[in-house]
Design an enzyme around this catalytic site. Structure first.
Site, mmCIF file in Angstrom:
data_model
loop_
_atom_site.group_PDB
_atom_site.id
_atom_site.type_symbol
_atom_site.label_atom_id
_atom_site.label_comp_id
_atom_site.label_asym_id
_atom_site.label_seq_id
_atom_site.Cartn_x
_atom_site.Cartn_y
_atom_site.Cartn_z
ATOM 1 N N ASP A 35 -28.399 30.295 77.853
ATOM 2 C CA ASP A 35 -29.739 30.823 77.628
ATOM 3 C C ASP A 35 -30.709 29.983 77.632
ATOM 4 O OD1 ASP A 35 -31.555 33.145 77.031
ATOM 5 O OD2 ASP A 35 -30.822 33.374 75.166
ATOM 6 N N ASN A 37 -33.182 29.058 80.091
ATOM 7 C CA ASN A 37 -33.942 28.708 81.548
ATOM 8 C C ASN A 37 -35.385 29.009 81.401
ATOM 9 O OD1 ASN A 37 -31.391 27.485 82.123
ATOM 10 N ND2 ASN A 37 -30.828 29.047 83.537
ATOM 11 N N ARG A 48 -39.706 31.139 86.169
ATOM 12 C CA ARG A 48 -38.417 31.064 85.681
ATOM 13 C C ARG A 48 -37.359 30.684 86.513
ATOM 14 N NH1 ARG A 48 -37.393 34.295 81.514
ATOM 15 N NH2 ARG A 48 -35.563 34.786 82.058
ATOM 16 N N ASN A 83 -29.183 42.210 84.113
ATOM 17 C CA ASN A 83 -30.052 41.384 84.508
ATOM 18 C C ASN A 83 -30.718 41.711 85.985
ATOM 19 O OD1 ASN A 83 -28.377 38.330 83.573
ATOM 20 N ND2 ASN A 83 -30.054 39.488 82.638
#
Length: 259
Positions: A35, A37, A48, A83
Site C-alpha cells: 500500500d 503507491n 498514481r 480495485n
C-alpha cells in the site's frame, strides 16, 4: 537460508543488526499488502500509475530478499476484486504493467528457482495479462525454490463464496451418485480455497501506516502475526523486510493456547 546474512544485508542502518535474525525461525509464509503507491506518487507531483511503476522495484527487492533468507511462500496483494472501481486509465495501466513486468521478470525468477502462481478470478483479467501469468506458471511450475503467489483480482469474501459453490457442487454430485456428501470440516473447506496447497501466512505485512486487512486472505490469516509500517510501498526495501522479520521473531505465538 540460501545466502549468508552479510551478503543479503550488506549495508544495514546503524540501528539494525542482521545478525539478530534467526535463520531457523524465518516464517514459512509471508503475505504482503503493498500500500502507498498513490500517496508516494502524489508527494512527487505525479499520477498514481507513476507510483505503481515505482513499486515494482520494491516487489523485486522483496522477492529476492525473501527467497534468500529462506521464506518458502511469499504472497503479494497486487489487485483486489474491488480495485476495478478505480479510474479506468489506472486499471488499464495496472493490467498492462502486470503483463509487461511478469514477462520481463519470469526468466530471472526461473533462474532463482522461484515458482510463480496466481490466486483470484484470473479468468476475468484482460487476455494479455492472463496470458502473461499463465506463461509464468508454465515456465516455473516445477521449480523447487520459493513460491511467489500473486493475488490478482482477488477478494477474500469472493474466495470463500467460490469455495462454498465448489463444495455444494461436490455434495450434489455425491448425492446424484448415491453417496453421502463428505462431512463439512475446516480442513475440507480449506481444500476448496484458492490456497488449497499453500500453508497459512505466518506473517502479514502492511505498508503505508494503514491498519486494515482489506479483504485479503480472510480465512488464512486467522493466526497470522501482523506487522504494519508507515513506509510507503515504493520505499519498502530489504531492510524494512528485515525489521518485519525481526519483529515477527520477537512475538510469542500461542494459537489460542496458554504457555
Amino acid at each position: 537460508m540460501n545466502k549468508p546474512l552479510d551478503y543479503i544485508f550488506p549495508n544495514p542502518p546503524a540501528d539494525l543488526d542482521p545478525a539478530r535474525l534467526d535463520p531457523a525461525a524465518v516464517p514459512e509464509h509471508v503475505a504482503v499488502i503493498m500500500d502507498g503507491n498513490g500517496r508516494w506518487a502524489k508527494e512527487r507531483g505525479k499520477n498514481r500509475l507513476f507510483g505503481h511503476k515505482a513499486g515494482i522495484e520494491a516487489v523485486r527487492e522483496t522477492i529476492r530478499c525473501a527467497s534468500d533468507v529462506g521464506v518458502r511462500y511469499l504472497t503479494i496483494y497486487s489487485f483486489s476484486s474491488e480495485n476495478w472501481k478505480r479510474p479506468q486509465d489506472e486499471v488499464i495501466g495496472l493490467m498492462n504493467l502486470f503483463a509487461t513486468t511478469m514477462l520481463a521478470e519470469v526468466d530471472g525468477l526461473h533462474e532463482e528457482h522461484v515458482r510463480v502462481m496466481t490466486i483470484g478470478r484470473t479468468d476475468e483479467l484482460p487476455k494479455k495479462t492472463r496470458d502473461a501469468f499463465a506463461k509464468a506458471w508454465e515456465k516455473t511450475k516445477d521449480n523447487d525454490g520459493m513460491t511467489l503467489v500473486v493475488a490478482v483480482n482477488y477478494g477474500g469474501r469472493v474466495e470463500m463464496l467460490d469455495a462454498m459453490r465448489s463444495l455444494m457442487d461436490e455434495a450434489h454430485a455425491a448425492v446424484r451418485a448415491g453417496r453421502a456428501p463428505e462431512e463439512l470440516t475446516e480442513e475440507l473447506f480449506a481444500r476448496h480455497l484458492y490456497t488449497a496447497d499453500i500453508p497459512d501466512p505466518d506473517l502479514l505485512i502492511r505498508t503505508s501506516g494503514e491498519m486494515r486487512v482489506s479483504n485479503f486472505l480472510l480465512w488464512q490469516i486467522a493466526y497470522s502475526e501482523f506487522v504494519c509500517t508507515d513506509v510507503l510501498w515504493p520505499d519498502f526495501d530489504r531492510y524494512e523486510l528485515l525489521r518485519a522479520l525481526l519483529e515477527f521473531q520477537g512475538r510469542d505465538r500461542r494459537f489460542g493456547a496458554v504457555k
